[in-house]
Structure formats: C-alpha cells, structure tokens
Enzyme design. Structure first.
Site, mmCIF file in Angstrom:
data_model
loop_
_atom_site.group_PDB
_atom_site.id
_atom_site.type_symbol
_atom_site.label_atom_id
_atom_site.label_comp_id
_atom_site.label_asym_id
_atom_site.label_seq_id
_atom_site.Cartn_x
_atom_site.Cartn_y
_atom_site.Cartn_z
ATOM 1 N N HIS B 167 -8.876 1.526 -4.177
ATOM 2 C CA HIS B 167 -7.569 0.875 -4.132
ATOM 3 C C HIS B 167 -7.034 1.041 -2.721
ATOM 4 O O HIS B 167 -6.888 2.166 -2.245
ATOM 5 C CB HIS B 167 -6.615 1.522 -5.141
ATOM 6 C CG HIS B 167 -5.277 0.880 -5.148
ATOM 7 N ND1 HIS B 167 -4.921 -0.107 -6.047
ATOM 8 C CD2 HIS B 167 -4.199 1.048 -4.344
ATOM 9 C CE1 HIS B 167 -3.690 -0.506 -5.803
ATOM 10 N NE2 HIS B 167 -3.220 0.187 -4.780
ATOM 11 N N CYS B 168 -6.804 -0.056 -2.044
ATOM 12 C CA CYS B 168 -6.388 0.012 -0.645
ATOM 13 C C CYS B 168 -4.887 -0.228 -0.535
ATOM 14 O O CYS B 168 -4.414 -1.330 -0.803
ATOM 15 C CB CYS B 168 -7.139 -1.037 0.164
ATOM 16 S SG CYS B 168 -6.819 -0.904 1.935
ATOM 17 N N PRO B 169 -4.098 0.785 -0.158
ATOM 18 C CA PRO B 169 -2.656 0.557 -0.021
ATOM 19 C C PRO B 169 -2.310 -0.337 1.164
ATOM 20 O O PRO B 169 -1.302 -1.037 1.134
ATOM 21 C CB PRO B 169 -2.083 1.959 0.157
ATOM 22 C CG PRO B 169 -3.211 2.806 0.575
ATOM 23 C CD PRO B 169 -4.466 2.177 0.097
#
Lengths: 163, 460
Positions: B167-169
């Site tokens: 999950h890439c913020p």
C-alpha cells in the site's frame, strides 16, 4: 441426445426465472495448478449428478478455460498492445478496447448461449465468473415451484414456447 | 407499525464494503488517507513549475529549445502514470456473497471433520501445487474467501487485492495486479525527471556563474536552490525504489513476498511464478495483458430502503368531536400532511427529525390560530406558553432513535391538534402506546403539561 426427466419443465430462461424457485448454488472453484492464470476446475460437482451429463459441463468449463487462456496469453499481440499503450501514456485505452475486454465479451455471449441451449432446460443457470470476481463459476439449481402441477405447466410452457 | 419499501437505483460503488473513497461517480477509486498523495502532487508540480519558470528560458536560449520540450513531455508522462496508479482499481477482489461464504464454510467443516470440544479448529489453509511447489492459500476472515495465490488483504483499504504488492501512501492507493506497471513506470519516469531536472539545474548554475558569478546566479534564480534540494532528496529515495522494483520484476516477485521472505530459498522453496528468465519475467509484468476490474463500480443495482409509517394516524377524525369546526378541518389537514411528508421521508434520523420539527411547528401554528379566536388574552397567552413549553420539552427527545421518533411524532401531532377536546382519550393512548424505552419522566412531563394546558383552556 439423451432426454432428462426434468427437461420438459423449463423451455426458456424467462420461464425459469418466473416459475422456478432456487434450491441451491454450486460453486466450481479456480484451478491454480498452473499458476495465477484464470482456470476453473473440471472436477464434476456431486450435486449435479442427476441434473446434467458430465461431458456437457466439462465441455463448457474447458471452453471457458480456453477463452481465459487466450485472453491472458503473453505473446506478440500483447507485447504490441502494451508497448503502444505505454508510448501513448495509456491514453489510448480511453478509445480502444483491450484484448482482455474483447474476450470477456465473447465469454459472456458464450455463457448466455450455453444457458439458453443446455442449462436452462435442465433447470440450471450459469453465472458469468466476472460477476463473482473471477473466483468461482456459480451454477444455480432451480426446481419447479408447483410440485403437483407438472403436467399442466409443461403443456402451458410447451404452448408458450411454440409461439 | 408497517414498513414501506422504497426501491431506488444506486451505483454499486456506493454499497462496496472496504475503506476506499470514490470520486466522479465511481470512476476514481482511492484509499481513505490522501494527504501524502496531495504532498506528492505538490512536490512534483511545484518543482517542475519552478524549473519551467527559472531554468527553461535560459537553457532554451543558450543550449537548446528541446530541453524544456523534453522536460514537458516527461512531466506529462509522470503525471499520467501517477494519476493512473492512484485512481485505478488495484485488483480488488470482491467479498464473497452469503451463499458462496456458506458453501466454503461447509467445505471447510467437511475437510476438518469433527473437532473435539475445547480444541481449536485447525487453521483454514488450502494447499495447492503450482509448478511442483506447494503454495498455501490462506482464508480471509473479512472477505470470507480463500485468497488466490499472491493475493493479500490490505488492512488500510480493508480489501483483498490480487497480486498485492504494497500500500503506497505517496500514491494514495494499493499497488496490485492492475496498477503495478503504472506504478513502476511512475517511479521510473519520476527518477528520470528528477535526474533530468537536477542535471540541468547544475548545468544552468554553472553556465550562469561563468557569466555572472555564483552568488548573483542564485539571486537571479532563487527557485534553483529549492529545486536542487527537492531533487537531491527525491533522487536517493525514488531511484532506489525504482532499482528495487526492477530487481523484483526481474525475479517476478512482489514486495509483499520479498518482505515475508516467501521465496528466499530456504527449505528449497523457489518462486513458482518465475519463468527463470529475466526478460520473460519483465515482459510478463510490464507487457502482459491489462486485466479488467472485477468490481463493476458503475453498475446499477436496486436498493431497498425501509421507511416506517405509523398506524397511529387518526383512525377516524369524525369520532373526535371538536368544539370548533376549524379544529376538525385542521386535524384533517394535519394527519394528511403528516402521512404525505412521511412518504417522502429519507433515510437517516436527521431528515426525519427536521420534518418532525416542521410538523410540530405547523401544528403549533394551527393551534395558535385556534387560540387567537379566544377572547381572554391573558389566558390565551398562558395557554400558548403552556403548549410551547410542552413542545420544547419534547425537542430534546427528537434525538431519540428512529422508531421512537415516528411514534413521538404521531402522538404529538395528535395531542397538539386536539388539545381542546377529549384530553382523556389522548392520555389513554399515551399510557398504552408508550414504548418501554421512553423514560417515565418523559411520560410524566407529557401528562402534566397536557393536563395543565387542557385545564387552562377549559377556563376560557
């Protein structure tokens, strides 16, 4: 073609939906033995033993598997499509349909056709796997609602289908 | 109480479980926390605008006009890839429908056999053989499915994602099967853009310093300092990330598998998905088929929303002998308007409360009009203040739950509209129909106020 006892009850999909009641659903799971490619198990579920011949269901599943394999094939055409799309920053997908989407349309047409010809007369209904997240092939089992009135309903249904 | 079902068409994205946010009527799908994504946008757009403003005029003239053109093309590509990664469905697997979940549960129980009481049942795992390698498929308790190989559940988005990478913020979304190539191209093009801007910043400073001197150059183009700073720190992180993902792609692994050490080689476990050929692996990940979304966000579905109507609308207004004809016509009007507005009721307590308040206001106005006809002003005023006290006492109870609100609404309109006649009848209704959850204090207040106002009105 062998005739089943229940085949006289349902003659088309609309009749199936109107006059039948859902008994149960059978799920054919994915076959992951060849990796993450979309394939369904050709194992015959026991609940369908007296409803449909094994060969018919196997044929359907094998055809579906071949369609999915064609969609996910990594070859010349997919490379070309990928490189062309990358060069246009994927804007081309706004106008063009991808190969996978084309195959999916073919699959839904095939399932519709199979339902009309083979499964609905036997009181079954296939659901397109894409509606279930490509996880399962759902087969709904129906039974005629009025259990006592099978002969008048079949005569009525034969009358309606004759139209 | 009867319930009326109102069916309305909604788009499927409105009913999707999980913690995603949707925009543009379901066309855009992102995670909930978008703050870091806005920061990414700001940094990229800000740095590039500084570059175009300060460096490009000089470089276009003194070196080549192709420099800003190429920078613009690269910038547009970076933005396209970023938006594509952020806004697309990463490959979310929809949750199992109840029938499928039950079917899987039955299969699990059949496989487990009889577990003796007190013992924990064995973990829900399915073993699959892929390319002569045993892969364990875990059961997801949230989505009620056995996760396909390489899928994982993202706790931030609360979804199972196929070929889950991470999950890439920075991108504000999960990176999975469908958007991995866009993510990789984003990091790659961003690295190129950063290197490009950094290089040409240095070139520009050097060239200008030769003419004007170093300090003067910095004074003329203050943006350069900022750009160099941003690019310097971005370089290390983004170039490193690109290198890491290039390594993963060549081995056909995901970040998730790398972190967990799934194919680290111990116990002779090898990656069953790798083609053992770097070029083949790269081609599969980057030039493979574009998978469609299985979520069908913009499809339409029917939604049934129950709307509770009440049966305490007056059974027959004729049974109520009102002292004045105006009251009876008003009572005819009040219940009909009540039921009419009831059929328009939206979901949610707030909307009902607002309509409820409007109904009370309307009924109070009607009563006021009735009372105006009374001749004795002092008593009239006292009566009106009584009624308004009565209404204001009930206002706090508007926050009460939905089913009670409808009840309160009906009784209040009854009471207010018919205060002039048959008070005992309404007391009787209240005594019998009050739900147990209403506090006895409320009942006492209602009864007291009612008796008081009715007694006052009797003296008119």
């Amino acid at each position: 073609m062998p005739v089943f006892l229940l085949s006289s009850k349902f003659h088309n999909l609309q009749e199936l939906r109107h006059s039948a009641s859902l008994v149960t659903k059978v799920f054919i799971q994915r076959d992951y033995s060849e990796g993450t490619v979309c394939r369904f198990q050709t194992k015959f579920p026991s609940e369908l033993d007296n409803r449909i011949e094994r060969t018919l269901l196997e044929e359907t599943v094998k055809t579906l598997n071949s369609y999915y394999a064609e969609a996910e094939k990594i070859g010349g055409q997919s490379y070309l499509e990928g490189c062309l799309a990358c060069a246009t920053a994927y804007i081309i997908f706004l106008c063009m349909e991808t190969r996978y989407e084309k195959v999916l349309r073919k699959i839904s047409g095939y399932i519709q056709e199979q339902n009309e010809k083979i499964y609905a007369p036997r009181g079954l209904l296939l659901t397109d796997p894409i509606e279930r997240g490509m996880r399962v092939l759902e087969i709904s089992l129906f039974e005629d609602r009025g259990s006592g009135g099978s002969s008048p309903s079949s005569s009525m249904s034969s009358g309606s289908s004759a139209r | 109480m009867s319930a009326v079902m109102i069916t309305r068409k909604v788009r499927k994205w409105e009913k999707l479980p999980g913690k995603n946010t949707f925009c543009c009527d379901g066309r855009v799908m992102m995670a909930r926390q978008k703050g870091v994504f806005y920061l990414t946008l700001f940094l990229i757009v800000g740095t590039c605008s500084l570059f175009f403003a300060f460096e490009c005029p000089y470089l276009a003239v003194h070196l080549s006009p192709a420099i800003p053109v190429f920078a613009a093309v690269l910038f547009l590509f970076v933005m396209a890839m970023l938006l594509r990664t952020s806004f697309s469905d990463p490959g979310v697997l929809p949750r199992a429908l109840p029938e499928e979940a039950t079917f899987i549960e039955m299969e699990i129980e059949a496989a487990n056999g009889n577990v003796p009481a007190g013992q924990r049942p064995p973990p829900r795992i399915r073993n699959v053989q892929i390319n002569n390698q045993i892969v364990k498929l875990k059961y997801c308790y949230t989505c009620k499915i056995f996760r396909p190989p390489r899928a994982s559940h993202c706790s931030i988005c609360d979804n199972c994602v196929d070929r889950f990478d991470h999950h890439c913020p920075w991108v504000g979304n999960c990176v999975g099967k469908r958007n991995y190539r866009y993510f990789y191209l984003f990091t790659l093009s961003l690295s190129l853009l950063t290197i490009y801007i950094f290089t040409f910043d240095i070139v520009h400073v050097v060239m200008r310093s030769v003419d004007n001197g170093f300090l003067n150059t910095l004074k003329e183009t203050p943006g350069t300092v900022l750009e160099v700073l941003v690019c310097f720190f971005t370089l290390w992180s983004v170039v490193g990330l690109t290198g890491f993902h290039t390594y993963l792609i060549s081995l056909n692994q995901t970040t998730n598998e790398d972190i967990k050490g799934s194919w680290s080689g111990k116990n002779r476990i090898q990656n069953p998905y790798s083609h053992k050929n770097i070029i083949k692996n790269c081609c599969e990940v980057l030039c493979g088929p574009t998978y469609p979304s299985v979520l069908d966000r913009r499809g339409l579905m029917q939604e049934d929303s129950p709307v509770s109507t009440t049966c305490t609308a007056p059974p027959s207004s004729s049974s109520i002998a009102a002292p004045q004809t105006t009251v009876s016509t008003d009572t005819n009007a009040a219940p009909s308007s009540f039921t009419h507005t009831n059929s328009k009721v939206d979901q949610g307590c707030e909307a009902q409360n607002n309509e409820y308040r409007a109904d009370i206001k309307e009924s109070c106005n009607q009563l006021y009009r009735v009372l105006e006809r009374r001749k004795n002003v002092c008593v009239k005023r006292r009566a009106i203040s009584c009624v308004s006290t009565y209404c204001s006492c009930l206002y706090p109870f508007l926050i009460v739950q939905l089913n009670e609100t409808a009840f309160l609404r009906s009784t209040n309109i009854y009471v207010i509209s018919h205060l002039c006649s048959k008070p005992k009848k309404y007391l009787h209704i209240l005594n019998n129909a009050v739900p147990k959850s209403l506090s006895s204090m409320l009942l006492t207040i209602i009864q007291t106020l009612q008796v008081v106002s009715v007694t006052l009105l009797r003296f008119l």
